[in-house]
Enzyme design. Structure first.
Site, PDB file in Angstrom:
ATOM      1  N   GLU A 143     155.121  50.494  36.225  1.00 10.01           N
ATOM      2  CA  GLU A 143     154.429  51.612  36.873  1.00 10.01           C
ATOM      3  C   GLU A 143     153.100  51.824  36.140  1.00 10.01           C
ATOM      4  OE1 GLU A 143     157.153  55.089  37.788  1.00 10.01           O
ATOM      5  OE2 GLU A 143     158.371  53.950  36.374  1.00 10.01           O
ATOM      6  N   LYS A 158     158.359  57.676  28.093  1.00  8.78           N
ATOM      7  CA  LYS A 158     156.968  57.756  28.546  1.00  8.78           C
ATOM      8  C   LYS A 158     156.431  59.178  28.396  1.00  8.78           C
ATOM      9  CE  LYS A 158     156.738  53.954  31.865  1.00  8.78           C
ATOM     10  NZ  LYS A 158     156.495  53.606  33.286  1.00  8.78           N
ATOM     11  N   ARG A 183     167.965  47.291  27.074  1.00 11.54           N
ATOM     12  CA  ARG A 183     166.581  47.537  26.702  1.00 11.54           C
ATOM     13  C   ARG A 183     166.428  47.418  25.190  1.00 11.54           C
ATOM     14  NH1 ARG A 183     165.079  53.715  27.779  1.00 11.54           N
ATOM     15  NH2 ARG A 183     163.256  53.074  26.583  1.00 11.54           N
TER      16      ARG A 183
END
Length: 572
Positions: free
Chosen positions: A50, A291, A281
Site C-alpha cells: 500500500e 504503520k 512475518r
C-alpha cells in the site's frame, strides 16, 4: 514468544531459507503444482504494498521471497500497488517503494501494476454480485454494523437492509459511485453468512464511499473497493499463481477463495485460481512494525523523517550504511516459516558485518581524540606511511598518510592509572602506532578539572612498521594532524532500549533510547576525504561507516556508523 527467548540465526545460514538449495513449505507447494501442470509450469508472484508509508525491514523479507522465488523458478514477480484508499496514500510513498525494490536488487520492468488499473472491472464485478443476489447496500451506521457483526463466540445478526431488492441495490450503488451520498452513509457488502464462525465471512464490506480524489484516477470515483475484495481479483486478473501473504491473512483466505470461485463459476474469470499461501512475518527486536506507530514516530519528530538512520525503514537502513546484499542475506537467514518468530537486531547487524568484511576499504579514524606531541620528531617534517586498502586483497593497493610531530589517538587508548591487562599507552609505557612507529609516553598535560588534554611522547625511529626490529604488546590507531581531516561522525544506537517496546505496560514511546544518537568531531585519515555516499568503510577497531547521503557536502562529509565490529550490544 518474546524476543529474548527467540533462537539466534546462525551465521552459516543454517535452517529453512528461501534459496534454491534449501526447501521450504512454499517451494513444496510450487514443486507440486509444477509436477501436476496446474499452472502450466508458470510461477508468477507479486509484491503488493500500500503506498501509505515507507517500506521497512519486514517488507524486505516479502520482497526477497516473492522476487527470489520467481527468479529461481524462471518466472516473474509483479510490483502492484494496492492504491485503494486515497485518504492515506501519497505519490511520495509510491516513488520510495519503487526505489527501494530496485535498491534491493530486484527489477519489475514492465510488471508494474496498480489496483486502480482494475477499478472499472472491480466495479463491474460488484454489480455482478448484486445482480446474483450476493451483495447489498447496507445503510447501518458504523457502530450498528460493529454491534451486529457479533463476536468470536457469538454469531452476527443480519442487517435490516440485507433483503433490499436487486434493483434498489443497483440504484444505490450507482448513486454512491456518482457522489450522491455522504461518506459513511452506505457501504456495499457481500451476502455470505452472518453466523459463520469466521468473522471475515460475515457479510464483509467490499466498497465504501470516499469523496476524495485519487492521484491516478482523479475525481472519477466516489467509491473505492476494500482490500480483501480487490486483492484476490487483482491476483486473478494478473494470473498470479502463488499469492504469498503473512499469517494475519490466513483467516481471510476463505473470503479470497469465495470471491474467486463465484467469479470463475460465472465465467468472469478463468481457472485455475491463484493460491494464497501464508508465512510468518518478520518481527525484529528493538523495533515496532505498526504503520500507525511508524507514522507517529515520524510526524511527532521522534525520528528525523522516514530515512532517519536509527529507523528500520529500508530508506533509514540504506542511509545508515546497510547494503542491499546484507539485507538479502538477513532475509535468507531468517527463512520461511509458519511459526511466529522474533529475530534479534544483532542478526541484522551480523549480516552487514559478514557482507562488508570482505569488501569494505579500511581506514583509521579517531572518534574521541586526544592530542599526542612527538617531542623528538622535528616540526615541519613528516614520514610517509602506508597500509593496505584491504588486508586480504593486495590487488586493491595501498592508502598513504603521514606520520608527523602531532597526532591524535583515541582517549580510551590512554590510561593514567592502568588496570591489569591494559596494553595500550600508559605513563612511561610504549605502544605501536599502527603502520608507523613505537612511541613512549614521557609526560601528560591536564586542564584545571584534571582531565588529560595532551600527551607528550618520544618515538623510536628504528621501529617503523615493515622494517623489522623490536616489538611491543600494544598497537593503536592514530591520525596525523598534518594530513588528517576533521569530520562529523554520528554514532547511532538502537531507537528503543528494550527488546519488545510493544510488550511493556506503558506507551511504547516510553522505551525510546535517549542515547540513540551521539555526534562526535573526529579525525580521519586522508583517504576518507573523497569518500562517496553509500560507500562502506571499516574504521579500524571502530566499526563500519558510510558517508551520510543526506547531510554530507563536498568538503564537509558526515559519516554514520552502521554497526560495530562485534556483537555484544547492551542497553545504555
Amino acid at each position: 514468544m518474546t524476543a529474548s527467548s527467540s533462537p539466534k540465526i546462525a551465521s552459516d545460514s543454517a535452517g529453512d531459507r528461501s534459496s534454491p538449495s534449501v526447501s521450504n513449505f512454499i517451494r513444496q507447494v510450487i514443486d507440486a503444482d509444477n509436477a501436476s501442470g496446474k499452472h502450466g509450469g508458470k510461477v508468477i508472484t507479486r509484491f503488493p504494498p500500500e503506498p501509505n508509508g515507507y517500506l521497512h525491514i519486514g517488507h524486505a523479507k516479502s520482497i526477497c521471497l516473492n522476487f527470489g522465488l520467481a527468479k529461481d523458478y524462471g518466472g516473474v514477480c509483479h510490483l502492484r500497488f494496492d492504491d485503494t484508499n486515497p485518504v492515506k496514500e501519497d505519490i511520495e510513498y509510491e516513488d520510495s517503494i519503487k526505489e527501494m525494490v530496485e535498491w534491493l536488487g530486484f527489477s519489475f520492468n514492465d510488471k508494474l501494476f496498480y489496483a486502480s488499473d482494475y477499478f472499472d472491472t472491480l466495479y463491474a464485478f460488484a454489480q455482478h454480485f448484486i445482480e446474483r443476489g450476493l451483495a447489498y447496500v447496507d445503510s447501518q451506521s458504523a457502530d450498528e454494523m460493529r454491534v451486529n457483526r457479533g463476536t468470536l463466540t457469538e454469531p452476527g445478526r443480519n442487517s435490516p437492509f440485507r433483503d433490499r431488492s436487486v434493483a434498489e441495490n443497483l440504484r444505490l450503488f450507482d448513486e454512491m459511485k456518482r457522489g450522491l451520498h455522504a461518506d459513511g452513509a452506505h457501504i456495499l457488502r457481500l451476502k455470505i453468512d452472518m453466523a459463520s464462525p469466521n468473522i471475515n465471512l460475515r457479510d464483509p464490506a467490499i466498497y465504501r464511499i470516499r469523496h476524495t480524489e485519487h492521484h491516478r484516477t482523479g475525481a472519477k470515483w466516489c467509491v473505492y473497493p476494500m482490500y480483501d475484495y480487490t486483492h484476490c481479483i487483482s491476483d486473478a486478473l494478473e494470473r498470479i499463481t502463488h499469492s504469498l501473504c503473512t499469517l494475519e491473512f490466513e483467516a481471510h483466505r476463505p473470503l479470497y477463495d469465495w470471491v474467486l470461485e463465484r467469479l470463475v463459476e460465472s465465467g468472469k474469470l478463468p481457472a485455475p485460481n491463484p493460491q494464497q499461501i501464508e508465512f510468518a512475518r518478520l518481527n525484529l527486536s528493538y523495533t515496532v512494525m505498526s504503520k500507525r506507530k511508524l507514522l507517529e514516530l515520524v510526524e511527532k519528530g521522534y525520528v528525523d523523517g522516514w530515512d532517519d538512520p536509527r529507523f528500520w525503514t529500508l530508506a533509514g537502513l540504506r542511509r545508515r550504511g546497510f547494503t542491499p546484499a546484507s539485507i538479502r542475506l538477513f532475509a535468507e537467514r531468517a527463512g520461511v516459516s509458519k511459526a511466529h518468530q522474533w529475530i534479534d537486531m544483532g542478526d541484522l547487524e551480523r549480516a552487514l558485518r559478514d557482507d562488508l568484511d570482505a569488501v569494505a576499504s579500511r581506514a583509521m579514524a579517531v572518534l574521541d581524540p586526544i592530542r599526542v606531541v612527538i617531542e623528538n620528531y622535528p616540526e615541519g617534517q613528516f614520514e610517509p606511511c602506508s597500509a593496505p586498502v584491504h588486508p586480504h586483497d593486495e590487488s586493491r593497493g595501498k592508502r598513504d598518510f603521514k606520520f608527523a610531530r602531532e597526532v591524535f589517538i583515541e582517549r580510551e587508548d590512554f590510561m593514567e592509572n592502568p588496570v591489569k591487562g591494559f596494553f595500550r599507552l600508559v605513563p612511561g609505557g610504549e605502544v605501536r602506532l599502527r603502520h608507523a612507529f613505537i612511541i613512549k609516553c614521557e609526560r601528560i598535560e591536564k586542564d584545571a578539572a584534571g582531565n588529560v588534554i595532551a600527551i607528550y611522547a618520544t618515538y623510536d625511529p628504528a621501529t617503523k612498521s615493515g622494517t623489522g626490529g623490536r616489538n611491543v604488546k600494544g598497537a593503536i590507531h592514530w591520525v596525523s594532524k598534518l594530513d588528517g581531516i576533521q569530520a562529523e561522525v554520528r554514532l547511532y544506537d538502537r531507537l528503543f532500549n528494550v527488546e519488545n517496546p510493544d510488550a511493556g505496560e506503558g506507551d511504547y514511546k516510553d522505551y525510546l533510547n535517549p542515547n540513540s544518537l551521539k555526534i562526535v568531531n573526529a579525525w580521519l585519515e586522508p583517504s576518507l576525504a573523497n569518500a562517496k555516499v553509500d560507500e562502506s568503510w571499516q574504521f579500524e577497531r571502530n566499526g563500519y561507516f558510510t558517508a551520510d547521503r543526506k547531510l554530507s557536502r563536498p568538503g564537509a562529509l558526515v559519516f554514520n556508523r552502521a554497526t560495530t565490529l562485534k556483537d555484544g550490544w547492551k542497553p545504555t
